[in-house]
Motif scaffolding. Structure first.
Motif, PDB file in Angstrom:
ATOM      1  N   LEU A 419       0.984  -1.639  -0.371  1.00  0.00           N
ATOM      2  CA  LEU A 419      -0.120   0.234   0.699  1.00  0.00           C
ATOM      3  C   LEU A 419       1.059   1.162   0.287  1.00  0.00           C
ATOM      4  O   LEU A 419       1.796   0.915   0.751  1.00  0.00           O
ATOM      5  CB  LEU A 419      -0.322   0.004   1.315  1.00  0.00           C
ATOM      6  N   LEU A 420       0.516   2.505  -0.600  1.00  0.00           N
ATOM      7  CA  LEU A 420       1.054   3.291  -0.872  1.00  0.00           C
ATOM      8  C   LEU A 420       0.274   3.986  -0.471  1.00  0.00           C
ATOM      9  O   LEU A 420      -0.772   4.933  -1.432  1.00  0.00           O
ATOM     10  CB  LEU A 420       1.713   4.388  -2.354  1.00  0.00           C
ATOM     11  N   LEU A 421       0.415   4.789   0.573  1.00  0.00           N
ATOM     12  CA  LEU A 421      -0.529   5.967   1.344  1.00  0.00           C
ATOM     13  C   LEU A 421       0.034   6.774   1.073  1.00  0.00           C
ATOM     14  O   LEU A 421       1.555   7.965   0.991  1.00  0.00           O
ATOM     15  CB  LEU A 421      -0.249   5.801   2.918  1.00  0.00           C
ATOM     16  N   GLY A 422      -0.857   8.236   0.831  1.00  0.00           N
ATOM     17  CA  GLY A 422      -0.736   9.955   0.679  1.00  0.00           C
ATOM     18  C   GLY A 422      -1.427  10.195   1.925  1.00  0.00           C
ATOM     19  O   GLY A 422      -2.745  10.058   2.067  1.00  0.00           O
ATOM     20  N   PRO A 455       5.482  -8.200 -11.110  1.00  0.00           N
ATOM     21  CA  PRO A 455       4.635  -7.970 -12.241  1.00  0.00           C
ATOM     22  C   PRO A 455       3.393  -9.575 -11.065  1.00  0.00           C
ATOM     23  O   PRO A 455       2.180  -8.753 -11.085  1.00  0.00           O
ATOM     24  CB  PRO A 455       3.894  -9.296 -12.750  1.00  0.00           C
ATOM     25  N   GLU A 456       3.068 -10.302  -9.974  1.00  0.00           N
ATOM     26  CA  GLU A 456       2.756 -10.267  -9.302  1.00  0.00           C
ATOM     27  C   GLU A 456       1.932 -10.239  -7.918  1.00  0.00           C
ATOM     28  O   GLU A 456       1.754  -9.898  -7.140  1.00  0.00           O
ATOM     29  CB  GLU A 456       3.419 -11.887  -8.673  1.00  0.00           C
ATOM     30  N   MET A 457       3.009  -9.079  -7.349  1.00  0.00           N
ATOM     31  CA  MET A 457       3.172  -7.793  -6.781  1.00  0.00           C
ATOM     32  C   MET A 457       2.186  -7.099  -7.035  1.00  0.00           C
ATOM     33  O   MET A 457       1.785  -6.291  -7.445  1.00  0.00           O
ATOM     34  CB  MET A 457       3.919  -6.937  -6.503  1.00  0.00           C
ATOM     35  N   SER A 458       1.323  -7.206  -5.630  1.00  0.00           N
ATOM     36  CA  SER A 458      -0.168  -5.926  -5.660  1.00  0.00           C
ATOM     37  C   SER A 458       0.098  -4.760  -5.482  1.00  0.00           C
ATOM     38  O   SER A 458       0.910  -5.325  -3.717  1.00  0.00           O
ATOM     39  CB  SER A 458      -1.200  -7.010  -4.562  1.00  0.00           C
ATOM     40  N   ILE A 459       0.308  -3.459  -5.759  1.00  0.00           N
ATOM     41  CA  ILE A 459       0.362  -2.873  -5.242  1.00  0.00           C
ATOM     42  C   ILE A 459      -0.364  -1.630  -5.348  1.00  0.00           C
ATOM     43  O   ILE A 459      -1.520  -1.181  -6.471  1.00  0.00           O
ATOM     44  CB  ILE A 459       1.945  -2.000  -5.915  1.00  0.00           C
ATOM     45  N   THR A 460      -0.721  -0.977  -4.415  1.00  0.00           N
ATOM     46  CA  THR A 460      -2.202  -0.377  -4.109  1.00  0.00           C
ATOM     47  C   THR A 460      -2.199   1.424  -3.806  1.00  0.00           C
ATOM     48  O   THR A 460      -1.402   1.648  -2.833  1.00  0.00           O
ATOM     49  CB  THR A 460      -3.316  -0.485  -4.028  1.00  0.00           C
ATOM     50  N   PHE A 461      -2.450   2.576  -4.704  1.00  0.00           N
ATOM     51  CA  PHE A 461      -1.863   4.113  -3.443  1.00  0.00           C
ATOM     52  C   PHE A 461      -3.807   4.471  -3.332  1.00  0.00           C
ATOM     53  O   PHE A 461      -4.663   4.314  -4.492  1.00  0.00           O
ATOM     54  CB  PHE A 461      -1.761   4.802  -4.506  1.00  0.00           C
ATOM     55  N   MET A 462      -3.451   5.330  -2.094  1.00  0.00           N
ATOM     56  CA  MET A 462      -4.528   5.465  -1.316  1.00  0.00           C
ATOM     57  C   MET A 462      -4.058   6.794  -0.705  1.00  0.00           C
ATOM     58  O   MET A 462      -3.222   7.327  -0.092  1.00  0.00           O
ATOM     59  CB  MET A 462      -5.647   4.614  -1.073  1.00  0.00           C
ATOM     60  N   THR A 463      -5.014   7.072  -0.126  1.00  0.00           N
ATOM     61  CA  THR A 463      -5.215   8.949   1.265  1.00  0.00           C
ATOM     62  C   THR A 463      -5.644   7.885   1.854  1.00  0.00           C
ATOM     63  O   THR A 463      -5.719   6.952   2.449  1.00  0.00           O
ATOM     64  CB  THR A 463      -6.000   9.587   1.062  1.00  0.00           C
ATOM     65  N   VAL A 464      -4.552   8.137   3.129  1.00  0.00           N
ATOM     66  CA  VAL A 464      -5.065   7.608   4.262  1.00  0.00           C
ATOM     67  C   VAL A 464      -6.361   7.205   4.653  1.00  0.00           C
ATOM     68  O   VAL A 464      -6.859   6.343   5.630  1.00  0.00           O
ATOM     69  CB  VAL A 464      -4.171   8.725   5.620  1.00  0.00           C
ATOM     70  N   HIS A 465      -7.299   8.565   4.748  1.00  0.00           N
ATOM     71  CA  HIS A 465      -9.235   8.034   4.751  1.00  0.00           C
ATOM     72  C   HIS A 465      -9.521   7.616   4.557  1.00  0.00           C
ATOM     73  O   HIS A 465      -9.812   6.822   5.384  1.00  0.00           O
ATOM     74  CB  HIS A 465      -9.212   9.918   4.365  1.00  0.00           C
ATOM     75  N   LYS A 466      -8.983   6.999   3.079  1.00  0.00           N
ATOM     76  CA  LYS A 466      -9.244   6.017   2.781  1.00  0.00           C
ATOM     77  C   LYS A 466      -9.286   4.404   3.219  1.00  0.00           C
ATOM     78  O   LYS A 466      -9.803   3.132   2.876  1.00  0.00           O
ATOM     79  CB  LYS A 466      -9.749   6.034   0.712  1.00  0.00           C
ATOM     80  N   SER A 467      -7.857   4.626   3.225  1.00  0.00           N
ATOM     81  CA  SER A 467      -7.085   3.609   4.594  1.00  0.00           C
ATOM     82  C   SER A 467      -7.950   2.510   5.560  1.00  0.00           C
ATOM     83  O   SER A 467      -7.981   1.615   5.848  1.00  0.00           O
ATOM     84  CB  SER A 467      -5.602   3.621   4.447  1.00  0.00           C
ATOM     85  N   GLY A 469      -9.503   1.210   8.648  1.00  0.00           N
ATOM     86  CA  GLY A 469     -10.243  -0.662   8.302  1.00  0.00           C
ATOM     87  C   GLY A 469      -9.561  -1.575   7.305  1.00  0.00           C
ATOM     88  O   GLY A 469     -10.143  -2.643   7.597  1.00  0.00           O
ATOM     89  N   LEU A 470      -7.944  -1.110   6.691  1.00  0.00           N
ATOM     90  CA  LEU A 470      -7.677  -2.448   5.718  1.00  0.00           C
ATOM     91  C   LEU A 470      -6.555  -2.200   6.310  1.00  0.00           C
ATOM     92  O   LEU A 470      -5.886  -1.870   6.839  1.00  0.00           O
ATOM     93  CB  LEU A 470      -7.354  -1.800   3.805  1.00  0.00           C
ATOM     94  N   GLN A 471      -5.478  -3.208   5.430  1.00  0.00           N
ATOM     95  CA  GLN A 471      -4.530  -3.844   6.138  1.00  0.00           C
ATOM     96  C   GLN A 471      -3.504  -4.065   4.848  1.00  0.00           C
ATOM     97  O   GLN A 471      -4.231  -5.069   4.014  1.00  0.00           O
ATOM     98  CB  GLN A 471      -4.960  -4.733   7.261  1.00  0.00           C
ATOM     99  N   TYR A 472      -2.319  -4.897   4.934  1.00  0.00           N
ATOM    100  CA  TYR A 472      -1.975  -4.831   3.702  1.00  0.00           C
ATOM    101  C   TYR A 472      -0.110  -5.046   4.198  1.00  0.00           C
ATOM    102  O   TYR A 472      -0.083  -5.175   5.019  1.00  0.00           O
ATOM    103  CB  TYR A 472      -1.157  -3.666   2.508  1.00  0.00           C
ATOM    104  N   ASP A 473       0.787  -5.701   4.051  1.00  0.00           N
ATOM    105  CA  ASP A 473       1.805  -6.139   4.134  1.00  0.00           C
ATOM    106  C   ASP A 473       2.510  -5.311   4.241  1.00  0.00           C
ATOM    107  O   ASP A 473       3.161  -5.215   5.271  1.00  0.00           O
ATOM    108  CB  ASP A 473       2.860  -7.275   2.940  1.00  0.00           C
ATOM    109  N   PHE A 474       2.653  -4.525   3.189  1.00  0.00           N
ATOM    110  CA  PHE A 474       3.673  -3.859   3.357  1.00  0.00           C
ATOM    111  C   PHE A 474       3.186  -2.396   3.131  1.00  0.00           C
ATOM    112  O   PHE A 474       2.255  -1.940   2.391  1.00  0.00           O
ATOM    113  CB  PHE A 474       5.003  -3.766   2.533  1.00  0.00           C
ATOM    114  N   VAL A 475       3.640  -1.350   3.701  1.00  0.00           N
ATOM    115  CA  VAL A 475       2.814   0.152   3.394  1.00  0.00           C
ATOM    116  C   VAL A 475       4.253   0.984   4.035  1.00  0.00           C
ATOM    117  O   VAL A 475       5.130   1.516   4.127  1.00  0.00           O
ATOM    118  CB  VAL A 475       1.893   0.263   5.060  1.00  0.00           C
ATOM    119  N   PHE A 476       3.674   1.844   2.272  1.00  0.00           N
ATOM    120  CA  PHE A 476       5.061   3.462   1.925  1.00  0.00           C
ATOM    121  C   PHE A 476       3.977   4.273   2.978  1.00  0.00           C
ATOM    122  O   PHE A 476       3.232   5.257   1.660  1.00  0.00           O
ATOM    123  CB  PHE A 476       4.989   3.290   0.562  1.00  0.00           C
TER     124      PHE A 476
END
Length: 597
Positions: A419-422, A455-467, A469-476
């Motif tokens: 998860l890439l967080l902004g 290509p198998e890596m699942s990467i998602t960007f979202m703002t902190v507000h939208k995140s 309740g969610l959880q990911y292995d690694f967060v930037f």
């Protein structure tokens, strides 16, 4: 509008102790496993020890929804209620639908789980206004926008008012010419377009909150005169700008006899108070109680005044991050005071989490508990040993920070979830604008990102507000910088909007601190702070100096301004190096300087 006065804060609730072991074992046998898991002693104590008003403070990843399902299973098994007498309320349709499905899977029963607005609509439609249609929110906003654009184009006094509400440079640049009939809006001017957009968005938000709080233009003028302070003049001008837009908004749903979404709760309260709607509930459960707003509180209060019920609320004051939408953190902090008319309150805490590792639990806990107004909670992961689940990545330029992120992605497992967080959507520019080699393919609509090397890596960007309740292995966390759109954000609030929202807390950046805590607690394995080393976030200084200095190995921070908390930058007065000094990056708002030693 009820504005909470912080000087009148009541004493904090004291958590109830665990029930005796024998009582816990008996209750556990009655409830059974929930979602294939045995409930913890803390969860059982909150369920079997609940009173008429109960608040369960449950930390991130501690099983809030599981506790609610367990409580429902307890009510049904002990025959305290039948399904039709239980109502579960949540704040989004997605969370309500998920709650409904999980309750069915966990208990085998259909229990009403819905949003506050869904309940409000049901109340409205089952009473005297049954046939009124719902007014589409997009259509309402379009009406407001079109009215604003028309007035800006054709009405000279309104146009001048709009320019006056923009920064002085724009008013100085266009103010004189804007008085002419043949004036054309400078739509090729980026600054004008930005501030015009900002004005209309603020106006739309103000109108929505006026409807939510059941207050019209006259009421707003009264509120401004009473509470406007040093912004009273600007607020009057903003009200003049909003008045014709508000009229267009209300005309839009009155001509169709419709129900607008922001006013739905207000309409429902009136239906309950008039007796046009009678509720059947003995137990009302509220999830994510930290998101409660004053209108929602008023609806629950009206329902209890009509016919009392037992109230069971689950939430986390540490994750109260929606003041801009009307959420009032004082409703959870002062829970007992809010519901004292219905008797005493019992408060329980659930502190066992398996979502993230102990070093992250410790760091995030120390960070959030620097706000002494919040409830102290000591989360723990009983299955986790000491570890290193936080790391700072640094760079003086965007290019350097981009390269640091790419280098770290290359080290992660190929099938990891990332998860890439902004803080803002624009924080994705760190990736989008520095990807010279086409390593990433970004879907702007979904936030999904493909990394060519994995290509198998699942990467998602979202703002902190939208995140939340969610959880990911690694967060930037991409935005660890200071400044206007930094973290904490320094973008000023429109003062008129501030009159409609819950009172700002006295501790500086209190809600931004909670938002940062939410960002810190989205990961299962490791959190990476992507630090702007020329202008770091003041939260980075706090983590570096007081909480987890070992995380910043190889990432040096510049000196911090003792006046405002922003970074200091080395500056030069002329060509003489002896005349160098440190100046605050917050200039011109902060003019602190310090001579080089």
């Amino acid at each position: 509008i009820v504005r909470h006065r912080q000087s009148q804060r009541p004493a904090k609730l004291v958590p109830q102790p665990l029930l005796p072991k024998e009582q816990i074992d008996q209750a556990r046998a009655i409830i059974g496993n929930i979602e294939k898991h045995e409930l913890s002693d803390e969860q059982i104590s909150a369920i079997a020890g609940a009173g008429h008003n109960t608040l369960v403070l449950a930390g991130a990843g501690t099983g809030k929804t599981t506790t609610i399902i367990g409580y429902i299973a307890w009510l049904l098994a002990t025959k305290r209620a039948v399904p039709e007498e239980i109502l579960v309320l949540s704040f989004t349709r997605k969370s309500a639908d998920e709650m409904s499905q999980r309750i069915m899977a966990g208990t085998g029963m259909t229990i009403r789980a819905c949003t506050f607005h869904s309940l409000g609509l049901e109340i409205c439609r089952s009473s005297t206004i049954a046939d009124r249609p719902i007014i589409d929110g997009h259509a309402s906003n379009t009406v407001v926008r079109e009215t604003f654009e028309r007035l800006l184009e054709r009405n000279i006094p309104y146009r001048l008012l709009a320019f006056k509400l923009m920064p002085k440079e724009l008013f100085g640049k266009y103010g004189a010419a804007a008085r002419r009939e043949d004036f054309h809006l400078p739509t090729d001017d980026y600054a004008f377009n930005q501030y015009r957009q900002n004005l209309i968005e603020n106006a739309q938000t103000i109108i929505q909150h006026m409807r939510q709080n059941n207050i019209g233009i006259d009421g707003m003028h009264t509120l401004n005169e009473r509470n406007g302070g040093r912004h009273i003049g600007r607020n009057r001008e903003m009200l003049r700008l909003v008045e014709p837009l508000y009229a267009a908004y209300t005309d839009n749903f009155r001509t169709t006899h419709g129900i607008d979404f922001p006013g739905m709760i207000v309409d429902a309260i009136q239906c309950v108070k008039s007796g046009a709607y009678r509720h059947p509930y003995k137990y009302v459960l509220i999830d994510e109680y930290q998101d409660m707003s004053r209108p929602r509180y008023a609806l629950i209060r009206a329902l209890r005044e009509q016919r009392d019920f037992t109230l069971f609320c689950v939430g986390d004051d540490w994750q109260s991050i929606y003041r801009f939408a009307g959420s009032d953190i004082h409703l959870i902090l002062d829970f007992a005071d809010s519901w004292q008319a219905w008797g005493p309150t019992r408060m329980f805490q659930i502190t066992t989490t398996r979502r993230f590792r102990q070093s992250l639990i410790d760091a995030s806990g120390k960070f959030i508990m620097r706000d002494a107004n919040l409830y102290a909670k000591h989360l723990r992961n009983p299955n986790d040993k000491r570890d290193y689940s936080l790391k700072a990545l640094g760079g003086a330029t965007q290019e350097e920070r981009f390269e640091a992120v790419v280098a770290q992605l290359r080290k992660l497992p190929k099938a990891a979830s990332v998860l890439l967080l902004g803080r803002y959507n624009s924080d994705l520019n760190l990736i989008a604008r520095n990807d010279r080699d086409g390593l990433f393919r970004i879907d702007q609509g979904t936030g999904s990102i493909a990394f060519a090397e994995k290509p198998e890596m699942s990467i998602t960007f979202m703002t902190v507000h939208k995140s939340k309740g969610l959880q990911y292995d690694f967060v930037f966390l991409l935005c660890c910088s200071g400044g206007l759109k930094g973290f904490p954000s320094a973008i000023p609030e429109e003062p008129l909007l501030g009159l409609l929202l819950p009172e700002v807390e006295r501790m500086p950046h209190a809600e931004e601190r909670r938002l940062f805590y939410v960002a810190m607690t989205r990961c299962r394995k490791k959190l990476f702070f992507v630090v702007d080393q020329t202008r770091p976030s003041r939260f980075m200084y706090e983590l570096h100096d007081r909480i987890c200095p070992n995380v910043f190995r190889g990432v040096k921070l510049p000196p911090q301004c003792p006046n405002c908390g922003e970074a200091l930058r080395l500056r030069h007065a002329g060509s003489d190096p002896s005349r160098s000094f440190y100046g605050c990056t917050g200039y011109p708002n902060c003019r602190y300087t310090r001579q080089c030693r």
